[in-house]
Design an enzyme around this catalytic site. Structure first.
Site, PDB file in Angstrom:
ATOM      1  N   ASP A  27       0.815  -1.259  -0.102  1.00 18.35           N
ATOM      2  CA  ASP A  27      -0.021  -0.021  -0.009  1.00 18.35           C
ATOM      3  C   ASP A  27       0.891   1.334  -0.035  1.00 18.35           C
ATOM      4  OD1 ASP A  27       0.961  -0.466   2.509  1.00 18.35           O
ATOM      5  OD2 ASP A  27      -1.025  -1.291   3.139  1.00 18.35           O
ATOM      6  N   ASN A  70      -7.318  -3.216  14.397  1.00 13.90           N
ATOM      7  CA  ASN A  70      -8.812  -3.637  13.991  1.00 13.90           C
ATOM      8  C   ASN A  70      -8.831  -4.696  13.149  1.00 13.90           C
ATOM      9  OD1 ASN A  70      -7.758  -2.607  11.751  1.00 13.90           O
ATOM     10  ND2 ASN A  70      -9.151  -0.701  11.699  1.00 13.90           N
ATOM     11  N   HIS A 104      -6.833  -5.027  10.285  1.00 14.03           N
ATOM     12  CA  HIS A 104      -6.722  -4.842   9.110  1.00 14.03           C
ATOM     13  C   HIS A 104      -5.503  -5.518   8.389  1.00 14.03           C
ATOM     14  CE1 HIS A 104      -4.612  -0.813   9.715  1.00 14.03           C
ATOM     15  NE2 HIS A 104      -3.689  -1.696   9.483  1.00 14.03           N
ATOM     16  N   GLU A 120      -9.658  -2.019   5.494  1.00 11.20           N
ATOM     17  CA  GLU A 120     -10.270  -1.854   6.839  1.00 11.20           C
ATOM     18  C   GLU A 120     -11.532  -2.581   7.121  1.00 11.20           C
ATOM     19  OE1 GLU A 120      -8.457  -0.221   8.944  1.00 11.20           O
ATOM     20  OE2 GLU A 120      -7.692   1.768   8.253  1.00 11.20           O
TER      21      GLU A 120
END
Ligand code: F6R
Length: 242
Positions: free
Chosen positions: A67, A134, A136, A141
């Site tokens: 990313d 979380n 990811h 997400e």
């Protein structure tokens, strides 16, 4: 999923570097999927050392990063282009290195181009992943559904807060990125996920033992047939089978 628990983060990094080096020794023209953030830093240091000692040669390896932020220049000290240069690419010669470009006019076209390029080189042999608090992976997400290809993503508030430590102030942290999708990640032949620290324990529990749900994106890894999770005691602390 193979789960290996180590006494500390250094040992996780050593095992991870060993797996990556073994991949490259077995297949010198491997295609590696690479990650940024704190988790892989020590792994990259160890790979640089192995390279310097002549133990592993990356000159035929092609790499694809997961990313990149949208809206900051490639030479910004916080961009992932700069991160990879600072922490690996300036020390180790690769045949090709690829990172999604977050500064092009058509980000949709960039996502398609990136996935086509990965396919054209025969797919990713080994994908390295970190994990967000979380759950990811890449910057995928929690959401209503799993993403497929490389695409624009909106960073969760918790991710913006977690990434704040790399930037001068919160307002400088980008809120958008371009990330390999879950489909892109799941197409990798092998996946190595690393997690260190108790703050990752909840995400790791969900990844290994939880329901497979897009609300915890890493849980999809339960459906991949070649995943190795390397974690320290802190990250493993909520696993019931430890
Ligand atoms: C990085 C990436 C993210 C990180 C994750 C964990 O390229 O895609 O998924 O792996 O946010 O970050 P750290 O390692 O900084 O805790």
């Amino acid at each position: 999923m193979v789960v290996q628990i180590f006494d500390n983060a250094k040992l996780v990094s050593r095992a991870c570097a060993t797996l990556i080096a073994a991949q490259v020794i077995q297949k010198p023209d491997s295609v590696l999927g690479l990650a940024t953030g704190s988790s892989p830093l020590e792994t990259y240091r160890k790979l640089i050392k192995m390279h310097d000692k002549g133990l592993v040669d990356f000159s035929a390896v092609k790499s694809f990063n997961l990313d990149e932020y949208i809206g900051i220049p490639k030479d910004n000290p916080c961009s992932y282009h700069q991160f990879m240069k600072d922490n690996l690419f300036q020390y180790v010669e690769f045949a090709q290195t690829h990172i999604p470009d977050g500064n092009v006019s058509s980000l949709e076209e960039e996502g398609l181009r990136y996935d086509r390029l990965i396919e054209a080189v025969g797919g990713i042999d080994l994908q390295l992943l970190g994990i967000g608090h979380n759950g990811h992976i890449g910057f995928n997400e929690p959401d209503e559904k799993f993403s497929s290809g490389t695409q624009v993503v909106h960073l969760a508030e918790s991710t913006i807060q977690a990434n704040r430590r790399f930037f001068d102030s919160e307002k400088d942290v980008p809120s958008m990125a371009i990330s390999m999708g879950i489909g892109t990640i799941m197409s990798a032949k092998k996946i190595v996920l690393i997690a260190m620290g108790e703050d990752k324990a909840e995400a790791i529990k969900g990844t290994v033992e939880g329901e497979i749900t897009p609300w915890l994106p890493a849980s999809i890894l339960q459906l991949h047939n070649n995943v190795t999770l390397l974690c320290d005691r802190g990250a493993a602390s909520k696993l019931s089978g430890k």
